[in-house]
Structure formats: structure tokens, C-alpha cells
Design a protein around this motif. Sequence first.
Motif, PDB file in Angstrom:
ATOM      1  N   LEU A 122      -1.978 -13.195 -10.066  1.00  0.00           N
ATOM      2  CA  LEU A 122      -2.137 -11.759  -9.863  1.00  0.00           C
ATOM      3  C   LEU A 122      -1.162 -10.965 -10.717  1.00  0.00           C
ATOM      4  O   LEU A 122      -1.537 -10.023 -11.411  1.00  0.00           O
ATOM      5  N   ALA A 157      -1.962  -8.602 -13.914  1.00  0.00           N
ATOM      6  CA  ALA A 157      -1.651  -7.167 -13.879  1.00  0.00           C
ATOM      7  C   ALA A 157      -0.843  -6.774 -15.109  1.00  0.00           C
ATOM      8  O   ALA A 157      -1.143  -5.780 -15.767  1.00  0.00           O
ATOM      9  N   ILE A 168      -2.746   7.671 -21.524  1.00  0.00           N
ATOM     10  CA  ILE A 168      -3.449   7.076 -20.392  1.00  0.00           C
ATOM     11  C   ILE A 168      -3.086   5.597 -20.252  1.00  0.00           C
ATOM     12  O   ILE A 168      -2.812   5.108 -19.157  1.00  0.00           O
ATOM     13  N   PHE A 194      -1.234   3.626 -17.186  1.00  0.00           N
ATOM     14  CA  PHE A 194      -1.768   2.425 -16.582  1.00  0.00           C
ATOM     15  C   PHE A 194      -0.710   1.336 -16.554  1.00  0.00           C
ATOM     16  O   PHE A 194      -0.519   0.648 -15.546  1.00  0.00           O
ATOM     17  N   VAL A 196       1.735   1.891 -13.751  1.00  0.00           N
ATOM     18  CA  VAL A 196       1.244   1.466 -12.443  1.00  0.00           C
ATOM     19  C   VAL A 196       1.292  -0.062 -12.322  1.00  0.00           C
ATOM     20  O   VAL A 196       1.711  -0.603 -11.293  1.00  0.00           O
ATOM     21  N   CYS A 197       0.897  -0.750 -13.393  1.00  0.00           N
ATOM     22  CA  CYS A 197       0.953  -2.217 -13.359  1.00  0.00           C
ATOM     23  C   CYS A 197       2.382  -2.691 -13.148  1.00  0.00           C
ATOM     24  O   CYS A 197       2.634  -3.655 -12.424  1.00  0.00           O
ATOM     25  N   ILE A 216       4.890  -1.085 -11.589  1.00  0.00           N
ATOM     26  CA  ILE A 216       5.321  -0.856 -10.219  1.00  0.00           C
ATOM     27  C   ILE A 216       4.670  -1.871  -9.296  1.00  0.00           C
ATOM     28  O   ILE A 216       5.302  -2.392  -8.373  1.00  0.00           O
ATOM     29  N   ASN A 217       3.422  -2.160  -9.585  1.00  0.00           N
ATOM     30  CA  ASN A 217       2.720  -3.195  -8.853  1.00  0.00           C
ATOM     31  C   ASN A 217       3.475  -4.515  -8.925  1.00  0.00           C
ATOM     32  O   ASN A 217       3.692  -5.205  -7.920  1.00  0.00           O
ATOM     33  N   GLY A 251       6.643  -4.576  -6.820  1.00  0.00           N
ATOM     34  CA  GLY A 251       6.343  -4.827  -5.411  1.00  0.00           C
ATOM     35  C   GLY A 251       6.014  -6.285  -5.146  1.00  0.00           C
ATOM     36  O   GLY A 251       6.527  -6.896  -4.199  1.00  0.00           O
ATOM     37  N   LEU A 252       5.171  -6.864  -6.020  1.00  0.00           N
ATOM     38  CA  LEU A 252       4.763  -8.246  -5.794  1.00  0.00           C
ATOM     39  C   LEU A 252       5.930  -9.206  -5.993  1.00  0.00           C
ATOM     40  O   LEU A 252       6.089 -10.171  -5.245  1.00  0.00           O
ATOM     41  N   LEU A 258       7.639   1.515  -2.897  1.00  0.00           N
ATOM     42  CA  LEU A 258       6.898   1.051  -4.073  1.00  0.00           C
ATOM     43  C   LEU A 258       5.403   1.270  -3.907  1.00  0.00           C
ATOM     44  O   LEU A 258       4.728   1.742  -4.816  1.00  0.00           O
ATOM     45  N   ILE A 306       4.608   4.992  -4.189  1.00  0.00           N
ATOM     46  CA  ILE A 306       4.637   5.451  -5.578  1.00  0.00           C
ATOM     47  C   ILE A 306       3.415   4.958  -6.331  1.00  0.00           C
ATOM     48  O   ILE A 306       2.797   5.687  -7.106  1.00  0.00           O
ATOM     49  N   GLU A 307       3.049   3.690  -6.077  1.00  0.00           N
ATOM     50  CA  GLU A 307       1.892   3.149  -6.794  1.00  0.00           C
ATOM     51  C   GLU A 307       0.634   3.931  -6.425  1.00  0.00           C
ATOM     52  O   GLU A 307      -0.159   4.299  -7.296  1.00  0.00           O
ATOM     53  N   LEU A 312       0.772   7.414  -8.122  1.00  0.00           N
ATOM     54  CA  LEU A 312       0.451   7.388  -9.549  1.00  0.00           C
ATOM     55  C   LEU A 312      -1.027   7.156  -9.775  1.00  0.00           C
ATOM     56  O   LEU A 312      -1.665   7.820 -10.598  1.00  0.00           O
ATOM     57  N   THR A 313      -1.584   6.186  -9.020  1.00  0.00           N
ATOM     58  CA  THR A 313      -3.009   5.910  -9.185  1.00  0.00           C
ATOM     59  C   THR A 313      -3.823   7.145  -8.846  1.00  0.00           C
ATOM     60  O   THR A 313      -4.741   7.519  -9.571  1.00  0.00           O
ATOM     61  N   ILE A 321      -3.428   9.756 -11.691  1.00  0.00           N
ATOM     62  CA  ILE A 321      -4.120   9.401 -12.923  1.00  0.00           C
ATOM     63  C   ILE A 321      -5.630   9.427 -12.729  1.00  0.00           C
ATOM     64  O   ILE A 321      -6.375   9.939 -13.571  1.00  0.00           O
ATOM     65  N   LEU A 334     -11.316  14.592 -16.665  1.00  0.00           N
ATOM     66  CA  LEU A 334     -11.551  14.498 -18.104  1.00  0.00           C
ATOM     67  C   LEU A 334     -12.944  13.955 -18.390  1.00  0.00           C
ATOM     68  O   LEU A 334     -13.628  14.421 -19.295  1.00  0.00           O
ATOM     69  N   LEU A 343     -12.006   6.117 -20.092  1.00  0.00           N
ATOM     70  CA  LEU A 343     -11.410   6.673 -18.885  1.00  0.00           C
ATOM     71  C   LEU A 343     -11.975   5.999 -17.641  1.00  0.00           C
ATOM     72  O   LEU A 343     -11.246   5.700 -16.694  1.00  0.00           O
ATOM     73  N   ALA A 370      -9.836  -0.143 -13.433  1.00  0.00           N
ATOM     74  CA  ALA A 370      -8.735  -1.108 -13.494  1.00  0.00           C
ATOM     75  C   ALA A 370      -7.581  -0.677 -12.600  1.00  0.00           C
ATOM     76  O   ALA A 370      -6.992  -1.493 -11.881  1.00  0.00           O
ATOM     77  N   LEU A 371      -7.255   0.607 -12.621  1.00  0.00           N
ATOM     78  CA  LEU A 371      -6.173   1.117 -11.785  1.00  0.00           C
ATOM     79  C   LEU A 371      -6.439   0.862 -10.312  1.00  0.00           C
ATOM     80  O   LEU A 371      -5.553   0.434  -9.569  1.00  0.00           O
ATOM     81  N   VAL A 383      -6.026  -2.834  -9.561  1.00  0.00           N
ATOM     82  CA  VAL A 383      -4.624  -3.259  -9.543  1.00  0.00           C
ATOM     83  C   VAL A 383      -3.929  -2.757  -8.275  1.00  0.00           C
ATOM     84  O   VAL A 383      -3.194  -3.501  -7.611  1.00  0.00           O
ATOM     85  N   THR A 384      -4.176  -1.504  -7.910  1.00  0.00           N
ATOM     86  CA  THR A 384      -3.539  -0.958  -6.705  1.00  0.00           C
ATOM     87  C   THR A 384      -4.017  -1.689  -5.462  1.00  0.00           C
ATOM     88  O   THR A 384      -3.220  -2.001  -4.572  1.00  0.00           O
ATOM     89  N   LEU A 401      -5.007  -4.735  -5.252  1.00  0.00           N
ATOM     90  CA  LEU A 401      -4.372  -6.057  -5.215  1.00  0.00           C
ATOM     91  C   LEU A 401      -2.907  -5.951  -4.789  1.00  0.00           C
ATOM     92  O   LEU A 401      -2.387  -6.793  -4.067  1.00  0.00           O
ATOM     93  N   GLY A 402      -2.264  -4.888  -5.225  1.00  0.00           N
ATOM     94  CA  GLY A 402      -0.887  -4.685  -4.809  1.00  0.00           C
ATOM     95  C   GLY A 402      -0.775  -4.485  -3.305  1.00  0.00           C
ATOM     96  O   GLY A 402       0.103  -5.041  -2.644  1.00  0.00           O
TER      97      GLY A 402
END
Lengths: 242, 434, 406
Positions: free
Chosen positions: B22, B26, B312, B316, B319-320, B322-323, B326-327, C19, C22-23, C26-27, C30, C37, C285, C291-292, C295-296, C298-299
Amino acid sequence: MLHMKDVSKVYRTEMVETHAVRNLTLEVQAGEFVAVTGPSGSGKTTFLNIAGLLEELTGGTYLLDGIDIKQLDDRARSKLRNEKIGFIFQAFNLIPDLNLFDNVDVPLRYRRLTRGERRKRIEGALERVGLASRIRHYPAELSGGQQQRVAIARAIAGSPTLLLADEPTGNLDSAMAREVMQLLEQLNEQGTIVVIVTHDPEIAARAQRNVHVVDGVATDLERAPSLVRPTLAAAATGAQAG
Amino acid sequence: MFAYYLDLARRSFRRNLALTVLMVVAIAFGVGASMTTLTVLHVLAADPIPGKSHQLYRVQLEPRKANGARPGDEPPDQVGYDDGEGLLRAARAERQAWMTGGGTTIQPDRADLKPFVITGRWTSADFFAMFDAPFAAGGAWTAADDAGHARVAVITRTLAEKVFGTTDAVGKSLRVGGAPLRITGVLERWSPQPHFYDLDAGTYGVKEEILVPMTTALELKYSHQGGTNCWGPSPDGNSQAPGAPCVWSQFWVELGSPAKADAYREFLVKYSLEQKAAGRFQRDPAVRLRDVTDWLVYRQVVPSDAKLQTWIALGFLLVCLINTVGLLLTKFLRRSGEIGVRRALGASKRSIFFQLLVEAGTIGVAGGALGLGLAWAGLWAVRHQPTSYAELAQLDLPMLAATFALAVFASLLAGLLPAWRGCQVTPAIQLKSH
Amino acid sequence: MHFLPILASLRRHRTAAALIIIEIALTCAIVCNAVFLISDRLRRMDTTTGLVEDELIRISVTGISEEAPNASAVTLQDLAALRGIPGVKSVASTNMVPLYNSSWNTSVSTVVEDPRPPIESAGIFMGSPDLLETWGMTVVAGRDFTPDEYVDFEAARAQKAHIGSVILTRGAAARLFPGKDPIGQKVYSEKDAQTVVGVIDRIMRPGGLRGTDEDSYSIITPVNIPYTAGTYIVRTDPSRRAEVMAAADAVLLKIDPSRLIDERETFTEMRKDYFKQDRAMAWLLGGVCAALLIVTALGIIGLASFWVQQRTRQIGVRRALGATRGDILRYFQTENFILATLGIVLGMALAYAINLGLMGKYHVGRLPVEYLPIGAVLLWGLGQIAVLGPAMRAASIPPAIATRTV
């Protein structure tokens, strides 16, 4: 060797102040085999943690082998712990995904030793506890008693001057417990100081000296002369204990 | 110790395979996306002529009529016939080139190849030396050819091979826009990106296959491609004629040092004053001498979409990251028991810190490797986009190294907090609670 | 629900909680901006030209030699021949077309030699008769040009003929003659006055869209453009476009074989090509958003799993004391909801901050308020779905754990 004077340990949370240990004064000399007894919550485990430099004391002085531990930073304490003290825990605490060789190796890694020196010590230690044949096995493949013996091997691989054991036989049946105690006694005969924390009176009876901790205060218990075993040191000076 | 930590990291991965995968994925995604967009940006903003970008200057003058002048007006980007020809004749710089873009038709002398249209450049002879255009055969025409409207041309290797089947085309004749021109040289594949010397003819991916002397092209009435800006009617409607109040061509000079640039600037001001006295220029002198870098900045060459995409992608990546923090935190804290045991056995906080940091770093290396693959795939996708700069999207060596560096740096950064928290685990407490 | 105990428990794990917050923030920020957009780009791609695009073809012809003395005459022949192709409704020659990157512009004023023309830049369309019909447009005021108003391109350029009449777009008319009837008024796109004879609704200017009023300023002039200076546009049935393009090739080359058909394409193809950049951006976009969110998610799963594992004993104790599986499930869902809410609140503020940054540099509009609830719902939903797995695992922890000591 181990000098504690007026040691106290206070745990503070937002609401409660707990005095785990208060005004504990204790001296352990070379060659001694001490059992530390006391009811649950008496502070004997805290005493062990402080003795083993696992926790900091709130007050008082503690001199280990002449060194005042208050002066030491984390690095120095870790080094001291690594070189002078060996630990044995009730729950063995072997690392499951390392085999026996690598488990005993762990404390040696934090010293400057060559590969050859480490291997010699590991094989020697496992030989000493009678598990050299299973050197590549994993902890999960061993019985409780065998795991504790590996833990002892790990504790002695670095040739410590002091062995600290926290209820070493707590998770073992009586046969295995006997094995482990025999091993500890042998090590003590060869000169290592052994301090065992236990609430089992039978275990305590095997020790040369008993210290009783109640409400954070330690008192030596009177021992019947016949129960005091001669130590090598005592034999060397010709003194007769008994 | 480092080897030991690597070994421990490897074991830890095997134990927590899902979590490790994971984190690697990421980081890989974040790094891949960022490197794709950063590479595109790197390519688009690259110096098109490194080594000479501070010696080549674009000339701008203010020839427009007084009516409609506003304070702070920038002079036009281009020059017209009178100033182009005049500055070329004055020859006050080490080298100078008067040029513009154009289009024409080629009539091959072969039955099997039909006539076709190509893009070209009409320029004076110094162009080739100034812009270090590489020749595969032959060379440029001379200043005498310029003056004499000689019927000559330089073509690219691609055109030579298409029409003549060989690069050895020097001396051969080619029908260009109906007129036969003699080939004096064949250029190697050469295409500065961006097309800095004439951005109105295109920014990226411009393919000029033939170069002809400016005077010849004007005489033969070859068509003009690019921007034209007039502030009044032209004689006979020809905006490229002498005297036409229009700008449609570019003037570049080569000046070896800043002192020479200052001297040339003074010359331009003097020239403007002379033109004003003669009644041609109506406004006060407003001269600009921008070197290639300044010119590209002034013209805002890099498409804003490319910049936006980079932002952008970096968001991204954040965010990855910060992810991952955490992990990693959960991964290390899950092992509090083991950490506590190691601490009890004599590991200092520093040892544990480095052990955990190495683990984070190896995740970064793995993530970097995968991220490299993703960036490569991303750039492949960009190359298949129908944008003008598509084929420039390539991973070069610096960018490749940067990918790994980014991944490792990002994972070490992400690992700082978790490693610090991990090494704070006190030995005593953990040993109690199994 | 027990909010306070949950909050207290989160405080004890504040690093990990921070954490995740914040994640999520941000997600959220964005994704809100990215979706905005995307819709902005989609809107741009929907810009109509005003023409009947699906009926139009563009054909560009060029001479092999630069000499073309009869260009105008040949052009007339071309137009007649093209009109004669079966299926062709209308033909015109023009200097420029929408959806193309090359443009002709002029300033327009209501007074002669105006130093400050009200229109600095308007698109100037020149075309043969039938231009409006080929475009599929009619005037909304006034009239189309009459045959005698047309001039030849070369003559006009050389100042030998004067373009006397113009047609304006509504936007240009409003700018030049606000509140007044533009028909019959005089304008100046060159030295001599021109009369406004008609107004069309709108036409998309070639070149880049600026996003300002300037996009609506265009004037149409009656000029016969020869093929050497312009391009042909042909109007036909959508289903017959390919057929007509092929026929046009043959017809044009028959009239003058010393020519090349340089470009031929339908307006549909031109539209696709013109907006390719916007389309690519929208896809990118969209991909990043997806993807964001993954990822979030999964976090969240990773963190929730860890907390479940850490509190295994505690959960067993709760169950032993009478909590149902549903209670445990709801506990974790509530915890996740709180984290998501905090993240979303922070995310909204962040979204606006990002939007301000983009507005300054990249010409996007202000983020409309409607996007915020969309982002909120999206992330709440994502969080609840992500936490479901670990929460259900927690709910199935047996109460017997409470009594185990090892």
C-alpha cells in the motif's frame, strides 16, 4: 555493585499521583542471588525497571557499578544496559520473525563486534542453555520453557554482570520452571548477580537473599542460616555461610 | 549497522505485506504523477539554445504612429521591412539575422512524388552561424547571395531524403514555389524547442524544412506565415513592401558581452531618433533588447496548463506523503512490543530512530522504482496526446535521477515523524502489556 | 451517540487523528477545485460557434507556383463548381473560420482616427456572397449584404476599393452603440467610414478564447477572397460530408490542375482538434480525483485497522459488558464521521484558499458554493465506506478476549 539510596518513582497523570516506589534503599553485592517479593502493585516491577535503567527515577540516587545513572543521557544508559545488564521477562519477548540465532544476536548488534565474535558468543550462549541444536529454528516451534531458555541465552550472550528477571517462571509449568531456575543458579555460581522479581514463595526460597517490597518500600527478610547457599565469592574468601 | 537495518526492513515488509505494498504504491503514484508533469515542464521551459542563450538578442523598436499611443506601451514584438532591411544593412552587431516564417510548395522532379506543401523560413545568411544550425552537407549561402537575391536554399535532411533519396543534395536544383533554387546545404535534424526565434509561427513542434534568403523570398512572393500587425494601409496592399506601416518579421542579433549589448542598445536609440527626425517614426524611442531567456519569459511561452498540471500533481504527491506518514506511524507503533524489547536490550533511541528511518527509506526506493515505471508510462501517454509538444515528453537522465531522489527524499521526510514516535517507545511500559 | 468519549479517545491518539484529518482536508480541497476546473473545461468545450458545424467542411487550396494572376477568376469558377456538387447546399470563400488558430483582427471605432477605439480587437470575417447562408446564420436585425456591396480582396487591400458596408455581432453593436439601433450607423475599421447594414447574433472568434467580452466582438465584411488568401467552406448534409469532400477534390483539380488541396476537414474534426487540450486536462483532473480518493480511502482503512487492533482488548471488554456488534460498529462509524467532519471543515477553507491562488494565476472563476456540499458528501461517504471493513472486523471480536491474559 548495585546501590540504590532513597529512590522514589512517582507517576503523574492529570488527576492522580501514584508513588510506585518511595525511599527505596537497597544494596546488592557481586555474586548475590536476590529474590524480590511483594504483593501485586507493591512496586517491585517498578524497582526492576529502575534497576535495569528502563525507567528514570524521580528522586534519590542509583549507582550501578560505581556509575551514577542520573548523569547519563539516553545513549549512555542504553550502552550501559547493553553491556552490563541482561533481561529475562515473564512473556519471553522473543521476536517472532527472527530465528534463535538472530534473536540472541539482537543485543550484540548494538555493540561494535565483528561477525565472528558475535557468532562465537551466540553459539556459546545457546550451548550454555542446551539449545544449540535448534539454532535456526523459530520461537514458535519451541515450548515455553525452551523459549525462556533462549531468552536467557539472549540475556547472557553479552556477558552481563547483572541479570534481572521479571517472573521468569510465571508462564511455565513446574517442570520447565525447575529447569529455568537451575540454569539461573548455575549462572549465579559462575559469578553473575541474579535479581528475580517473583510472587512465588517457592522460587523465593531458592534465592540466597530475599527483599520484600510493600507500598514501595523495601526490606530485607531474615533468612534462616541453613537456607543460605554458599556462593563462589564467599567460598573464595573462605567465609562459611551456613 | 546499515546492512542490519536493511535486513530488518526486509523482514518487516514480508510480515506486513499488504501495508507495505500500500505504502509503496501510494508513493509510486505520487512520484509518478509529479515526475510526469515536472518532466513536461522541464522540457517546455528548457533553454532552447544552451550556451548561446545570453548572447542572442531579439530587437524591438517603436515605429507606430503617435495616434493611439499609451504610456507604458510595449513596442511591437516584430519589425517591418524598413527596419529589418535597415538594421541588417547597418550591421552593427557581431552577427545579425532578419527573418520570418513562410510556406511554399515543392515540386519534385519525379513522377512518383506529387507536389506538396511545406513550412519554411526566409532569413539572411547569418542565421545559421548565429543559431548553431548543424549541417549534414554543404553550408549556408553568403551575404552576397542575400544582396543579390540569389536563387539558393538550404533544406533539411528529411526533405533531401524525401525528394532526392539522399542527403547528398548540395548543388542540386529544387522547384520551390514554382522557381528553381540551388541547394547550398543540407541541415541535420534540428529543431530548437521552443521555437524561440519566431513564436508566432508556432511554439513547439514547428518543422521548417527549407530556408531561403529573405530577399529572394520577398522577390518571388513566397507566402508569409506568422503574425502581421498593421497600423495603417499598405502601398498596394502589400504589408511586406518597403514603406508599409506593418510589422511582420523578426530581427535577432548576436552580441558577445553585456557591454556590447549596451552599445547596441545605444545604437538602436540613436537609430530611432534618426527615424523620428526623418519623419518615419512618430513616437519617442522605445527599444528593447531581450536575450533568449528574457524573451521567453516576456512571451510567457510555457503553457499555463502545463504549470497547472504540475501544481495538481504536487498536491497529489503531498496527499500521498501524508498518507504514508500515517501508515508508517501505524506500522511502527504496531511494533511497540519489539521496539520495547530492543530498547531493553540496549538499543539507544538513536539506533531505533535510524532503524525505522531506513525502513521508511527502503519503501521510498521501492516506491521510486515503481514510480519511475509510472512516470515512464505517464510520459508515454503524454507523447500520444495531440499537443504540439507531445514528442518532447521524454525522461532524460537528470529527470530519472530526480525521480529516485524525490521518492527517497519524500519517504524519508514522511518517515521522520513516525520514526521519532517509534523511538520514543519506553521500554518499561511495553514489556508489561503483552 | 457517545461523541465526548470518542473525542477524548481521539485526543489520546492525536497525531494519527491529525494526519487523517489533514489528509481528508487536502483531498477535499483538491477534489473540489479539480471538479470545478473540469466543469469549467467542459463548459468551454461546449462553446457553440454559431455555425451549423455538423453540416460544414473546410477546404484549403494552394497554388504550386506563387504566381496566380487569375486567382479571383479561378475562385469564382471553384465556387460555382463546388455549388454544383450533388448534396451541396451552399458554398463560400472566407478569410478565416472559428475553431482555427489563425485569426484576423482589427480595431473598430465610431470616430475616424480614434486614438482610443472602443473595440481594440474584433475578429474581422471576410467572405463571398452566401457566407451567412453557408454558416447557417441569418441576421437578427437589418439585412445581409447586397451583390453590389462586394469588393475584391486585392483591390480592397491596395486601397483601390472601399468596403462600404459591414455586419456586426450583437456584442460589438452593444459595445459601439449602447442602447441605440446600430443599423445605419457609421463605424471605422479603416480610414473611411463604413455603414452598419446588419447584425448577427454571435460567432465564435478564431484563436484563443479570452473569457472576456472581447470574445463577442466580430465584424463581417463583403469581400471576395481568392483561394490564395483564404479557404473554402462547403455546407452539405451531415451524412454526405465524406462524399462531398471526395468530389470536391476532383472538381477543384479539374479546374486548375496546378494546385494542391492543402487541407480538408469537417468542422466536427476541427472542433475535436481545437479542444484537445481542454479534453486532456479534464481527463487528467478526473484521473487525479479518482486517485486521490482511492489513496485517502486506503489511508483511512490502514489507520482504522490499526486502531481496531490496538483496542482489541477494550472492545472485548465492552462486548463482555453487554455492547452489541451494532454498538461496536456504530462506535467506529461515529469516530470516522467526526474525523471526516473536521477534515471537511478544514478542507472547505483550504478549497477556497486554493481557488484564490488559481484565480490569480490561471484565469479560473470563483469556486461556486454548490461545490462544497458535493465535496462534503463525497468525503463523508468515502470515509464511511472505507471504515466499514475494519469496523466490521472490530464488531466480530469475541467477548472472550476480555478474560484472556496472554
